[in-house]
Design a protein around this motif. Structure first.
Motif, short mmCIF file in Angstrom:
data_model
loop_
_atom_site.label_atom_id
_atom_site.label_comp_id
_atom_site.label_asym_id
_atom_site.label_seq_id
_atom_site.Cartn_x
_atom_site.Cartn_y
_atom_site.Cartn_z
N TYR A 1 -33.54 -16.77 -21.08
CA TYR A 1 -33.19 -18.18 -21.33
C TYR A 1 -33.13 -18.49 -22.82
CZ TYR A 1 -33.88 -18.28 -16.35
OH TYR A 1 -33.78 -18.00 -15.03
N ARG A 2 -34.13 -18.09 -23.57
CA ARG A 2 -34.11 -18.13 -25.03
C ARG A 2 -33.73 -19.49 -25.61
NH1 ARG A 2 -30.20 -15.43 -27.12
NH2 ARG A 2 -31.28 -15.53 -29.10
N GLN A 3 -34.16 -20.54 -24.97
CA GLN A 3 -33.85 -21.88 -25.47
C GLN A 3 -35.10 -22.50 -26.09
OE1 GLN A 3 -30.48 -23.08 -25.14
NE2 GLN A 3 -30.52 -20.88 -24.81
N ALA A 4 -34.90 -23.43 -27.02
CA ALA A 4 -36.05 -24.11 -27.64
C ALA A 4 -36.88 -24.80 -26.56
CB ALA A 4 -35.56 -25.12 -28.67
N ILE A 5 -36.20 -25.42 -25.62
CA ILE A 5 -36.94 -26.19 -24.60
C ILE A 5 -37.70 -25.26 -23.64
CG2 ILE A 5 -34.90 -26.41 -23.06
CD1 ILE A 5 -37.61 -29.07 -23.59
N THR A 6 -37.13 -24.10 -23.33
CA THR A 6 -37.86 -23.18 -22.43
C THR A 6 -39.03 -22.55 -23.18
OG1 THR A 6 -36.25 -21.43 -22.91
CG2 THR A 6 -35.92 -22.67 -20.88
N ALA A 7 -38.82 -22.27 -24.47
CA ALA A 7 -39.92 -21.72 -25.27
C ALA A 7 -41.05 -22.74 -25.36
CB ALA A 7 -39.42 -21.34 -26.66
N ALA A 8 -40.70 -24.00 -25.62
CA ALA A 8 -41.72 -25.05 -25.71
C ALA A 8 -42.45 -25.17 -24.37
CB ALA A 8 -41.07 -26.38 -26.09
N GLY A 9 -41.70 -25.15 -23.27
CA GLY A 9 -42.32 -25.23 -21.95
C GLY A 9 -43.28 -24.07 -21.72
N SER A 10 -42.88 -22.88 -22.15
CA SER A 10 -43.77 -21.73 -21.91
C SER A 10 -44.98 -21.77 -22.85
CB SER A 10 -43.00 -20.41 -22.00
OG SER A 10 -42.74 -20.09 -23.34
N GLY A 11 -44.84 -22.43 -23.99
CA GLY A 11 -46.00 -22.63 -24.87
C GLY A 11 -47.04 -23.52 -24.19
N CYS A 12 -46.55 -24.51 -23.47
CA CYS A 12 -47.44 -25.40 -22.71
C CYS A 12 -48.14 -24.61 -21.62
CB CYS A 12 -46.59 -26.54 -22.13
SG CYS A 12 -47.38 -27.39 -20.78
N VAL A 13 -47.38 -23.78 -20.90
CA VAL A 13 -47.97 -22.95 -19.82
C VAL A 13 -49.07 -22.05 -20.40
CG1 VAL A 13 -47.47 -21.04 -18.23
CG2 VAL A 13 -45.89 -22.99 -18.38
N ALA A 14 -48.79 -21.43 -21.53
CA ALA A 14 -49.77 -20.53 -22.15
C ALA A 14 -51.03 -21.29 -22.54
CB ALA A 14 -49.15 -19.84 -23.37
N ALA A 15 -50.85 -22.50 -23.08
CA ALA A 15 -52.02 -23.29 -23.50
C ALA A 15 -52.87 -23.64 -22.28
CB ALA A 15 -51.56 -24.56 -24.21
N LEU A 16 -52.22 -24.02 -21.18
CA LEU A 16 -52.98 -24.40 -19.98
C LEU A 16 -53.69 -23.18 -19.38
CD1 LEU A 16 -50.49 -26.93 -18.30
CD2 LEU A 16 -52.49 -27.44 -19.72
N ASP A 17 -52.99 -22.04 -19.36
CA ASP A 17 -53.62 -20.81 -18.86
C ASP A 17 -54.82 -20.43 -19.73
OD1 ASP A 17 -51.82 -20.51 -16.78
OD2 ASP A 17 -50.53 -19.10 -17.85
N CYS A 18 -54.63 -20.57 -21.03
CA CYS A 18 -55.67 -20.20 -21.99
C CYS A 18 -56.88 -21.14 -21.85
CB CYS A 18 -55.07 -20.29 -23.40
SG CYS A 18 -56.19 -19.82 -24.68
N GLU A 19 -56.59 -22.42 -21.70
CA GLU A 19 -57.66 -23.41 -21.54
C GLU A 19 -58.50 -23.07 -20.30
OE1 GLU A 19 -56.11 -27.38 -21.37
OE2 GLU A 19 -58.07 -28.21 -20.82
N ARG A 20 -57.80 -22.78 -19.20
CA ARG A 20 -58.53 -22.43 -17.96
C ARG A 20 -59.38 -21.18 -18.16
NH1 ARG A 20 -53.36 -23.84 -14.81
NH2 ARG A 20 -53.61 -26.09 -14.98
N PHE A 21 -58.81 -20.23 -18.88
CA PHE A 21 -59.54 -18.98 -19.13
C PHE A 21 -60.82 -19.26 -19.94
CE2 PHE A 21 -60.31 -15.72 -22.38
CZ PHE A 21 -60.72 -14.67 -21.58
N LEU A 22 -60.70 -20.10 -20.99
CA LEU A 22 -61.85 -20.35 -21.86
C LEU A 22 -62.91 -21.21 -21.18
CD1 LEU A 22 -60.03 -20.94 -25.26
CD2 LEU A 22 -61.48 -19.01 -24.64
N LEU A 23 -62.48 -22.07 -20.25
CA LEU A 23 -63.44 -22.98 -19.62
C LEU A 23 -64.06 -22.39 -18.37
CD1 LEU A 23 -61.54 -26.38 -20.02
CD2 LEU A 23 -63.27 -25.37 -21.52
N ARG A 24 -63.69 -21.14 -18.03
CA ARG A 24 -64.21 -20.53 -16.81
C ARG A 24 -65.73 -20.51 -16.82
NH1 ARG A 24 -62.17 -14.68 -16.32
NH2 ARG A 24 -63.22 -14.83 -18.30
#
Ligand code: NDP
Length: 310
Positions: A287-310
């Motif tokens: 996809y390589r779009q700014a909007i898809t990259a931004a969306g996946s940055g959000c996904v990574a942050a949420l995954d990371c947050e869940r990982f750290l708060l485990r």
């Protein structure tokens, strides 16, 4: 004051839409993200002109302006944005170790990789010789220098079509050098190319050599698939043949696909190492779009947050 060793919760590597979006979300979650911006702060969008398809900007917005706004938003929310490049990582144990510019060492509980992708070249010696003297992989950055001249774009995908139509607005003539008998680009982009009178598509052609002299590029020697060779006179030679992911740092430490993109689990950003997440073009060859990259940055942050708060 910075010491030579520092312990942090989250390290984000890379400063495109994916990295800044991850920084925005993690700052709001009070996880004090530290982001290293790398050698091209703002990423590939800083080399584009107008972005018309990022929602929220009905009049369009310049790529560099969009990136500087994302950066400002991350900074305002408290992200620690730093100049510098991560030169080495060790993902074999947590906390992960990362080296900044070969000097300072970071110990990070979690890592978000958003290092993006870089343009590919054909690999011809003459192409290397004239890089920056007529050979470029960014029409929107360098097209201006070839106003009213003849240029060529290599590739038949959406990027090549986009770059060719952009160059056609500046240059006298644009050749598209396409190795197949058809364009791979979307129908809409193909139509734009075919409806632009000063673009000539040379199907079933490959570049043998870029030609030039002390003044830079003067032409290209092409070979048609039937073996016939001929030259074209051009002052600029633009590559648009795709990108390769910036994953050299992680080779042997994370599962990558055969093209070097980071493999993630399903729709998540989880990599093969627990606590390491990937976002943006570094894991997305499609996809390589700014909007898809931004969306996946959000996904990574949420995954990371869940990982750290485990
Ligand atoms: P693509 O991989 O889609 O296209 C690369 C092109 O370069 C193909 O025509 C390919 O030929 C050609 N090519 C590759 N290697 C060579 C070589 N060694 N010699 C000659 N030609 C070569 O890359 P793009 O960067 O164009 O696009 C990547 C993705 O980004 C796509 O999914 C695209 O749709 C998307 N994109 C979307 C845009 C938009 O929506 N506005 C804008 C730009 C990109 P062949 O076909 O023979 O393999």
């Amino acid at each position: 004051m910075e010491t030579n060793k520092e312990t942090i919760k989250v390290l984000i590597i890379g400063s495109g839409p994916a990295g800044y979006t991850a920084a925005i979300y993690l700052s709001r979650a009070n996880l004090a993200p530290v982001l290293y911006e790398g050698i091209e702060p703002g990423g590939q969008l800083t080399t584009t002109t107008e972005v018309e398809n990022f929602p929220g900007f009905p009049e369009g917005i310049d790529g560099p302006e969009l990136m500087s706004r994302m950066r400002a938003q991350a900074e305002r929310l408290g992200a620690d944005l730093r100049a510098g490049t991560i030169t080495k990582v060790d993902l074999s144990a947590r906390p992960f170790r990362a080296e900044v510019d070969g000097e300072k060492e970071l110990l990070a509980e979690s890592l978000i990789i958003s290092t993006g992708a870089t343009a590919k070249y054909l690999g011809l010696p003459s192409e290397t010789k004239f890089r920056g003297q007529g050979v470029s992989a960014c029409a929107t950055c360098d097209g201006f220098f070839y106003r009213k001249k003849d240029v060529a774009v290599v590739g038949g995908g959406d990027t090549a079509c986009e770059e060719a139509t952009y160059l056609a607005s500046l240059c006298r003539k644009v050749y598209m050098i396409v190795r197949k008998p058809f364009l791979r680009a979307s129908k809409a982009m193909q139509e734009r190319v075919f409806n632009t009178p000063n673009i000539e598509v040379l199907f079933e052609h490959n570049t043998v050599e870029v030609l030039g002299d002390d003044s830079g590029v003067t032409g290209a020697l092409l070979r048609r698939n039937d073996g016939v060779e001929h030259t074209i006179d051009i002052a600029g030679f633009f590559l648009a043949i795709g990108h390769h992911p910036n994953t050299e740092l992680f080779a042997g430490q994370l599962d990558l696909n055969e093209e070097g993109y980071i493999k993630v689990e399903g729709n998540t950003s989880k990599t093969s190492v627990e606590g390491v997440f990937a976002a943006g073009d570094v894991k997305d060859p499609h996809y390589r779009q700014a909007i898809t990259a931004a969306g996946s940055g959000c996904v990574a942050a949420l995954d990371c947050e869940r990982f750290l708060l485990r």
